[in-house]
Scaffold this active site. Structure first.
Site, short mmCIF file in Angstrom:
data_model
loop_
_atom_site.label_atom_id
_atom_site.label_comp_id
_atom_site.label_asym_id
_atom_site.label_seq_id
_atom_site.Cartn_x
_atom_site.Cartn_y
_atom_site.Cartn_z
N CYS A 158 -18.41 85.09 59.30
CA CYS A 158 -18.55 85.89 58.09
C CYS A 158 -19.01 87.32 58.36
O CYS A 158 -19.10 88.11 57.41
CB CYS A 158 -19.53 85.21 57.14
SG CYS A 158 -19.08 83.49 56.80
N HIS A 291 -26.07 90.47 52.12
CA HIS A 291 -25.10 89.41 52.40
C HIS A 291 -25.08 88.43 51.22
O HIS A 291 -24.01 88.03 50.77
CB HIS A 291 -25.48 88.69 53.70
CG HIS A 291 -24.47 87.72 54.17
ND1 HIS A 291 -23.18 88.07 54.46
CD2 HIS A 291 -24.55 86.39 54.43
CE1 HIS A 291 -22.50 87.01 54.88
NE2 HIS A 291 -23.32 85.97 54.86
N HIS A 328 -17.52 84.81 48.24
CA HIS A 328 -17.68 85.02 49.67
C HIS A 328 -16.29 85.11 50.29
O HIS A 328 -15.57 84.10 50.35
CB HIS A 328 -18.48 83.89 50.28
CG HIS A 328 -18.96 84.16 51.67
ND1 HIS A 328 -18.41 85.14 52.48
CD2 HIS A 328 -19.95 83.59 52.43
CE1 HIS A 328 -19.04 85.16 53.64
NE2 HIS A 328 -19.97 84.23 53.61
#
Length: 770
Positions: A158, A291, A328
């Site tokens: 990620c 994040h 995400h």
């Protein structure tokens, strides 16, 4: 030098274009809706942030869409926008390309993988599989909007998109590039959707980052690119900056393959590193794009890290997470959120955190529940990935702050040496000098998997979560580190609870760059077959993390305590060479001190009979076998400081796209060993020069590259007949070169490797006596 962002492109679930995406973010819109791409019975969640109405046909050449993916389409569209925004035509000026990601064409190929697993006899080269390799997205961006001079594909789960930007910045800071198009792209697919569900990480309702009632993330898909330029190059063409990219850092937690450190020590360290790189302090920051995944563990960790890094300023600096609006987006997230952060600075508007109503007491920060108009002098964008690779970017208003300390100086390039090598292959586990065994005549390797006794090289209890690729990677890096005398880095608890490791800059700590050409194809195939046959409830939470392309190097980082830069590369049959060249470039640029680099390849009918022939165009080959090979690269200054001796020195390197003709013309001439053992140029020699060219797999295009270069008539050796004719044979060629130089059998070796339309070369020379 200063680095300017002069172009931004975004394709997101909120809009096709950077401006539309930002407008809707600021308005507080959320993109979550019932998933329409696919349907899998038994999934915990049924919503996602999807880019609607997107298809490969939009960007693929006529008749070629079968081998392109939705990920490619998003990447091409956002790359075009960034270049257009910057007013740059890569046909007119040199531009380099870095793409981060994790899924590539998985959505387009996962049903085919599941079907082939039912009938292995049907495995054959299929055009549809052209979109499967992780590097295919970069290839297709190059084909649609290029050409590009240098092209790389990066994966750190990620944080992939952020690390793509970081690599581009490193190239610019070292003077290796003047313009880099850097970003990330990831499309939704069944594998990741069911995988995160299996980890119980998905909220069936729209997610709520930092909220007391948060229950997990929602997946999204997107692509974003930033056009990075040196200030001098931008000014020369009259371009105006959107923002300045001032700082960056990446480091590994060495903690757990999916769960973050609760205390956030590594994340705080990497944030401090990025601020130090930017020559800024927390008092200079006004905004953080967090994040903020909305998972219980991540949000607590990031909150603790921000408090530790920002100190008293944490109560002033505004924080929001874009994932509450667009989900995400996995490997694209770091690039998308960097682009959003840049636009926030340029507009003077901070976007909100969608879904945040009641802040978790453990996540107390200066959260934004609604957009806020305010000048943003500088801002931070955080990205954290599976395996614990944390990456942070710092952006600022152009000319708001004095230039970084080295901004006015010429690029400084550090010398790079090799201090160890290791191979695990048909001839066993071999350290630096043992690699020469693959140069000796002998029978080809046996069919199938190599003999590897895990218990003889790894602690079985600690290695229990590692799959085969992870074990081979870990043992290879361990062998190299041990031989180089870096014992502190091979302890299981290295850095854990060690205050020195938490304050040391990440770039000074040992790291690794290791890739696989096609990833865990057979494991992905078995995983998808269970999903198709039995439903989402049979998705294995133990297997899923190992399917991420960066999983092997992530596991090695955790086992060995590697806390420096850690990520994977992918570039078809040249992945080992791509990883090694990238490690050299990062050390040259001052972004690393000690990096193990290479690749790991498993025996695989799917690769041998389908992906290899269609993607790498290797139709006729010898016995495939399998193995791992790494070289340990270090800065020459670091090696001198610790009183060690290199086994080889990096004299020159190059990478290219296209046929490679002329790419080796600038290589230094072969060298010889003088009477005292020092390396002398061939022009000064009075006797034939002991030099050689080593290649992993013999290919006509590599031979063509040598023509017209100083190395055209030099003896050439091919390693595949002994190491196994697989995509990682180039790593074995490099290890054999190190062995020949360490034993002084040769004075210089040119390692050349390639795949269709790409190539790499590394010139290694014997270390001198000085």
């Amino acid at each position: 030098m200063r680095i300017w962002v002069t172009g931004i492109g975004i394709v997101s679930p909120l809009g096709r274009g950077a401006s539309e995406t930002m407008d809707r973010l600021i308005a507080g819109e959320r993109a979550f809706a019932p998933l329409s791409l696919f349907e899998i019975p038994g999934t915990r969640g049924r919503i996602a942030a999807e880019v609607r109405g997107l298809s490969p046909e939009e960007v693929a050449p006529p008749g070629e869409a079968e081998g392109w993916s939705r990920t490619d389409a998003m990447a091409v569209l956002s790359a075009r926008e960034a270049l257009g925004h910057a007013g740059i035509d890569p046909r007119a000026v040199p531009v380099d390309l870095v793409v981060g990601g994790t899924t590539a064409g998985m959505f387009e190929t996962e049903d085919l993988l599941a079907w082939l697993s039912h009938d292995p006899s049907a495995i054959a080269p299929l055009k549809r599989m052209l979109s499967h390799p992780l590097s295919s997205t970069a290839d297709h961006v190059r084909a649609a909007v290029g050409p590009f001079r240098r092209v790389r594909s990066v994966c750190s789960a990620c944080s992939s998109g952020a690390n793509a930007v970081l690599l581009g910045a490193a190239w610019l800071r070292a003077g290796l590039s003047t313009r880099v198009l850097a970003g990330g792209a990831d499309g939704l697919c069944r594998l990741t959707y069911t995988g995160f569900g299996a980890l119980a990480a998905v909220d069936p309702a729209p997610c709520r980052p930092f909220d007391r009632r948060r229950a997990g993330l929602n997946l999204g898909e997107a692509a974003a690119f930033l056009l990075l330029e040196s200030e001098d190059a931008a000014r020369a063409r009259g371009a105006q900056p959107i923002v300045e990219l001032r700082g960056w850092a990446t480091g590994a937690e060495a903690h757990h393959i999916t769960n973050p450190e609760r205390e956030g020590r590594t994340a705080a360290r990497v944030m401090r590193d990025a601020l130090r790189c930017a020559a800024l302090t927390p008092s200079d920051l006004d905004y953080v794009n967090a994040h903020g995944t909305a998972t219980p563990l991540n949000d607590v960790m990031e909150s603790a890290a921000l408090r530790a890094c920002l100190g008293p300023e944490v109560n002033r600096i505004a924080v929001s997470s874009s994932k509450g609006q667009i989900g995400h987006t996995l490997g694209a997230a770091g690039a998308v959120e960097a682009a959003i952060t840049a636009l926030a600075i340029a507009r003077g508007v901070m976007p909100p955190t969608g879904g945040l109503e009641e802040v978790d007491p453990e996540c107390q920060l200066a959260h934004l529940k609604e957009a806020r108009e305010a000048p943003i002098r500088s801002a931070m964008s955080n990205s954290f990935g599976f395996g614990g690779t944390d990456s942070v970017l710092v952006l600022a208003q152009p000319d708001r702050f004095p230039p970084p300390l080295d901004a006015g100086s010429a690029p400084r390039r550090r010398s790079v040496v090799v201090t160890a090598a290791a191979t695990i292959g048909p001839l066993g586990v071999l350290a630096s000098r043992g690699g020469a065994a693959y140069l000796e005549p002998g029978p080809p390797p046996a069919e199938g998997a190599i003999a590897f006794n895990t218990a003889a090289h790894l602690d079985l209890a600690r290695a229990r979560r590692l799959d085969r690729a992870g074990r081979l990677t870990t043992a290879a890096i361990l062998t190299a580190l041990s031989e180089a005398g870096l014992g502190g880095a091979v302890q299981a608890e290295a850095g854990a609870g060690d205050p020195a490791a938490d304050v040391a800059p990440s770039r000074t700590l040992p790291g690794a760059i290791v890739g696989a050409s096609f990833g865990s194809v057979d494991a992905s195939t078995a995983y998808m077959r269970r999903i198709y046959d039995k439903g989402a409830k049979y998705a294995s939470p133990a297997d899923f993390p190992n399917l991420v392309p960066s999983s092997p190097v992530g596991h090695a980082s955790i086992y060995l305590g590697l806390r420096g830069p850690v990520f994977a590369m992918a570039d078809l049959g040249a992945t080992a060479e791509a990883a090694m060249v990238t490690a050299i470039e990062l050390i040259t640029a001052g972004e690393g001190e000690a990096l193990a680099a290479g690749s790991v390849e498993e025996t695989s009918p799917m690769i041998e009979r389908c992906l290899g022939p269609i993607c790498s165009q290797v139709v006729s080959s010898g016995v495939r076998s399998e193995g791992a090979a790494v070289l340990l690269f270090e800065s020459a200054a670091r090696v001198r400081e610790r009183g060690a001796r290199p086994v080889a020195m990096v004299s020159w390197w190059n990478s290219w796209r296209g046929d490679g003709v002329g790419m080796l013309a600038g290589a230094p001439a072969p060298a010889r060993l003088g009477a005292s053992g020092e390396v002398a140029l061939r022009a000064q020699a009075t006797v034939p020069s002991p030099a050689a060219v080593f290649v992993g797999r013999e290919e006509e295009r590599l031979v063509a590259c040598l023509q017209g270069s100083p190395w055209a008539e030099v003896r050439r050796s091919t390693l595949a007949s002994r190491s196994g004719d697989h995509e990682g044979a180039g790593g074995f060629a490099a290890a054999a070169a190190v062995a020949a130089l360490a034993s002084r059998d040769l004075a210089s070796v040119l390692v050349v490797g390639g795949a269709p339309d790409r190539g790499y070369a590394i010139l290694l020379v014997a270390p001198g006596d000085a």
